[in-house]
Motif scaffolding. Structure first.
Motif, short mmCIF file in Angstrom:
data_model
loop_
_atom_site.label_atom_id
_atom_site.label_comp_id
_atom_site.label_asym_id
_atom_site.label_seq_id
_atom_site.Cartn_x
_atom_site.Cartn_y
_atom_site.Cartn_z
N GLN A 1 32.86 49.64 47.09
CA GLN A 1 32.33 48.29 47.01
C GLN A 1 32.94 47.55 45.82
O GLN A 1 33.34 46.39 45.93
CB GLN A 1 30.79 48.34 46.87
CG GLN A 1 30.12 46.98 46.92
CD GLN A 1 30.33 46.26 48.22
OE1 GLN A 1 30.36 46.85 49.30
NE2 GLN A 1 30.53 44.96 48.17
N LYS A 2 33.04 48.25 44.70
CA LYS A 2 33.62 47.63 43.49
C LYS A 2 35.08 47.29 43.75
O LYS A 2 35.55 46.20 43.37
CB LYS A 2 33.53 48.60 42.30
CG LYS A 2 32.22 48.58 41.58
CD LYS A 2 32.21 49.52 40.39
CE LYS A 2 30.81 49.60 39.83
NZ LYS A 2 30.63 50.73 38.93
N ARG A 3 35.78 48.19 44.42
CA ARG A 3 37.19 47.95 44.70
C ARG A 3 37.33 46.75 45.63
O ARG A 3 38.21 45.91 45.45
CB ARG A 3 37.81 49.19 45.34
CG ARG A 3 39.34 49.19 45.26
CD ARG A 3 39.88 50.55 45.52
NE ARG A 3 39.99 50.80 46.93
CZ ARG A 3 40.59 51.86 47.46
NH1 ARG A 3 41.12 52.75 46.68
NH2 ARG A 3 40.65 52.04 48.76
N HIS A 4 36.44 46.69 46.59
CA HIS A 4 36.45 45.57 47.54
C HIS A 4 36.19 44.26 46.81
O HIS A 4 36.88 43.26 47.04
CB HIS A 4 35.38 45.83 48.60
CG HIS A 4 35.21 44.69 49.54
ND1 HIS A 4 36.12 44.37 50.52
CD2 HIS A 4 34.22 43.76 49.66
CE1 HIS A 4 35.70 43.31 51.18
NE2 HIS A 4 34.55 42.93 50.69
N ASN A 5 35.22 44.27 45.90
CA ASN A 5 34.90 43.05 45.14
C ASN A 5 36.07 42.64 44.25
O ASN A 5 36.39 41.45 44.13
CB ASN A 5 33.65 43.27 44.26
CG ASN A 5 32.40 43.39 45.10
OD1 ASN A 5 32.38 42.99 46.25
ND2 ASN A 5 31.36 43.94 44.53
N ARG A 6 36.71 43.65 43.65
CA ARG A 6 37.86 43.36 42.77
C ARG A 6 38.97 42.72 43.57
O ARG A 6 39.58 41.73 43.14
CB ARG A 6 38.36 44.67 42.14
CG ARG A 6 38.07 44.81 40.68
CD ARG A 6 38.95 45.84 40.01
NE ARG A 6 39.09 47.06 40.73
CZ ARG A 6 38.30 48.13 40.58
NH1 ARG A 6 37.31 48.10 39.72
NH2 ARG A 6 38.50 49.23 41.27
N LYS A 7 39.23 43.29 44.75
CA LYS A 7 40.29 42.76 45.61
C LYS A 7 39.99 41.32 45.98
O LYS A 7 40.87 40.46 45.97
CB LYS A 7 40.39 43.59 46.89
CG LYS A 7 41.42 44.69 46.84
CD LYS A 7 41.58 45.32 48.20
CE LYS A 7 42.47 46.51 48.11
NZ LYS A 7 42.49 47.30 49.32
N ARG A 8 38.73 41.09 46.32
CA ARG A 8 38.33 39.74 46.72
C ARG A 8 38.55 38.75 45.59
O ARG A 8 39.09 37.66 45.78
CB ARG A 8 36.87 39.74 47.14
CG ARG A 8 36.67 39.20 48.53
CD ARG A 8 35.30 39.23 49.03
NE ARG A 8 34.30 39.00 48.05
CZ ARG A 8 33.01 39.05 48.30
NH1 ARG A 8 32.61 39.33 49.51
NH2 ARG A 8 32.12 38.87 47.37
N MET A 9 38.15 39.16 44.38
CA MET A 9 38.30 38.26 43.23
C MET A 9 39.76 38.00 42.94
O MET A 9 40.15 36.88 42.64
CB MET A 9 37.64 38.88 41.99
CG MET A 9 36.17 38.58 41.92
SD MET A 9 35.40 39.19 40.43
CE MET A 9 36.27 38.32 39.18
N LEU A 10 40.57 39.06 43.03
CA LEU A 10 41.99 38.91 42.75
C LEU A 10 42.65 37.99 43.76
O LEU A 10 43.48 37.15 43.40
CB LEU A 10 42.68 40.28 42.78
CG LEU A 10 42.52 41.12 41.50
CD1 LEU A 10 43.05 42.52 41.72
CD2 LEU A 10 43.22 40.46 40.33
N SER A 11 42.26 38.14 45.01
CA SER A 11 42.89 37.30 46.03
C SER A 11 42.45 35.85 45.85
O SER A 11 43.22 34.93 46.08
CB SER A 11 42.58 37.81 47.42
OG SER A 11 41.26 37.54 47.76
N LYS A 12 41.19 35.66 45.40
CA LYS A 12 40.73 34.28 45.15
C LYS A 12 41.50 33.68 43.99
O LYS A 12 41.94 32.53 44.04
CB LYS A 12 39.23 34.29 44.80
CG LYS A 12 38.34 34.31 46.02
CD LYS A 12 36.89 34.18 45.61
CE LYS A 12 36.01 34.31 46.83
NZ LYS A 12 34.61 34.43 46.52
N ALA B 1 27.97 57.39 45.43
CA ALA B 1 28.95 57.08 44.38
C ALA B 1 30.24 56.56 45.02
O ALA B 1 30.84 55.60 44.53
CB ALA B 1 29.23 58.32 43.54
N GLU B 2 30.63 57.19 46.10
CA GLU B 2 31.84 56.78 46.81
C GLU B 2 31.68 55.37 47.38
O GLU B 2 32.58 54.54 47.27
CB GLU B 2 32.15 57.78 47.94
CG GLU B 2 33.39 57.45 48.76
CD GLU B 2 34.68 57.55 47.98
OE1 GLU B 2 34.69 58.18 46.90
OE2 GLU B 2 35.68 56.96 48.42
#
Lengths: 241, 184
Positions: free
Chosen positions: A66-77, A60-61
């Protein structure tokens, strides 16, 4: 470290790595010696239960990270995209109009009955200070005289009339002033007043024409039943007193 | 006896790396801890602690089912168990340093030594006999290429202690090389 010592250092580093690998082989050999005993080991149930719970939490952690990482990536894009867009737009704007210090975007919001016209300041150096001097049309059609003026906090409206009581209303207000006009069954045309974009509204129901434009300080409009060309001529003749 | 849970995990199409590690090496981990501590409960604690320590480093482990990973797991469990053993029986702490009398002249210059490349296993064994954690820490640092702060986290000692032990491990090894000049 000179070259010689560096080489010697590298040799020892490699040697330590080699000894480490030998140690790994020794460890495996020791484990192999007791493999039969290891196979007979019974892992306590409590350990299995603990692991099941730990593993679930760990999964779960991991998913959360992973979700946080993906969110960060999308936001930075997205942020990068916006930055690129902003830079491109700025570049385009300043290269197209190097003389002007401001860029104004004329926003015409078409509603069913009324159109709201407002001038928004765009990219560039802003100067919204109210200077205090009004603009007057140098050219006024023959037969028309100033009938009166009215002032609100920021805007000034001048009314011209001829003998037939036909009127020309000329108004000016600071930037961001929103004017609403009845544009039902009207035709909107883009015009240019002193090099600036404006809008001509030809109302079919009332025979009135509305000319709306701006300069670096104010927004203006003229309402009259006169031909659009005359309104444009008036608008082009504006000067400060 | 293989626990039902382990069997279930073994039948799953896809397991996480952690599950695979536990399924593959759970027994050897438990055995290693039990062998040192001779206590079921403490051995369980050691296995749990070892798994928790290994978990953040799972990405570095490319292949679970390989001998290098097996040895790694054993090293981590062993050192964790030794730490608990040392804490439990302070008066029976393994001899800290029997090396001082062995090392006469410490020189960093390997030209002084014959590296005995054909006797690597014996050298490693001698080092481990001298002090097991020296060999383990040296291996974690040079063979598994963990940084000092990672080793500190894996075996449960401070980073400063890792540096000291690493330095002593290197010195020990040089001492074991005998100090015989090359070519003589």
């Amino acid at each position: 470290m000179d070259e010689h010592n560096e080489s010697l250092h590298n040799i020892m580093e490699s040697y330590y790595k080699y000894i480490g690998q030998c140690h790994v082989e020794n460890v495996l050999w020791e484990v192999e010696k007791v493999q039969k005993e290891i196979d007979l080991v019974q892992i306590p149930l409590s350990l299995d239960q603990w692991f099941e719970s730990y593993s679930k939490n760990a999964k779960a952690e991991e998913e959360r990270l992973q979700k946080r990482h993906n969110r960060k990536r999308m936001l930075s894009k997205a942020a990068m995209f916006i930055v690129v867009l902003f830079v491109s737009f700025s570049f385009l704007t300043f290269t197209v109009d190097a003389v002007r210090i401001k860029v104004f975007n004329l926003i015409v919001d078409m509603k069913d009955l009324y159109s709201g016209i407002k001038v928004e300041e765009g990219i560039g150096k802003a100067n919204t200070e109210h200077v205090g001097n009004e603009y007057y049309p140098k050219y006024v059609p023959e037969g028309y005289v100033m009938e009166g003026t009215s002032k609100t906090k920021d805007s000034i409206t001048m009314k011209y009339e001829n003998a037939a009581k036909e009127s020309i209303v000329f108004s000016q207000g600071p930037m961001r002033t929103e004017f609403h006009f009845d544009t039902e069954a009207s035709q909107l045309t883009d015009v240019t007043i002193n090099g600036v974009e404006g809008v001509l509204v030809e109302q079919s129901q009332s025979d009135n024409n509305i000319l709306f434009w701006n300069n670096q300080e104010y927004s203006f409009y003229i309402i009259s039943a006169l031909e659009p060309e005359i309104l444009v001529q008036m608008a082009n003749s504006l000067e400060k007193k | 006896m293989v626990n039902i849970l382990l069997l279930y995990m073994g039948d799953e199409v896809s397991k996480t790396k952690l599950e695979e590690l536990y399924y593959q090496y759970g027994k050897v981990m438990f055995y290693t801890a039990l062998d040192i501590l001779n206590d079921y409960h403490e051995a369980q604690d050691v296995v749990q602690m070892a798994l928790i320590k290994i978990f953040p480093h799972l990405e570095k482990i490319i292949e679970i089912k390989c001998n290098k990973t097996k040895a790694f797991v054993v090293i981590v469990v062993r050192n964790t168990a030794i730490n608990i053993y040392n804490k439990r029986k302070k008066d029976n702490i393994l001899p800290y340093d029997r090396l001082d009398d062995l090392v006469e002249t410490m020189k960093d210059n390997p030209e002084q030594y014959i590296l005995k490349l054909d006797q690597g296993k014996e050298m490693a064994k001698s080092l481990a006999e001298l002090k097991p954690e020296y060999a383990d820490i040296l291996t974690l640092r040079y063979s598994y290429e963990y940084e000092e702060h990672e080793i500190s986290q894996l075996i449960g000692i401070t980073e400063g202690a890792v540096r000291v032990k690493l330095s002593r491990a290197r010195k020990s090894l040089r001492g074991l090389l005998g100090g015989k000049e090359y070519g003589k």
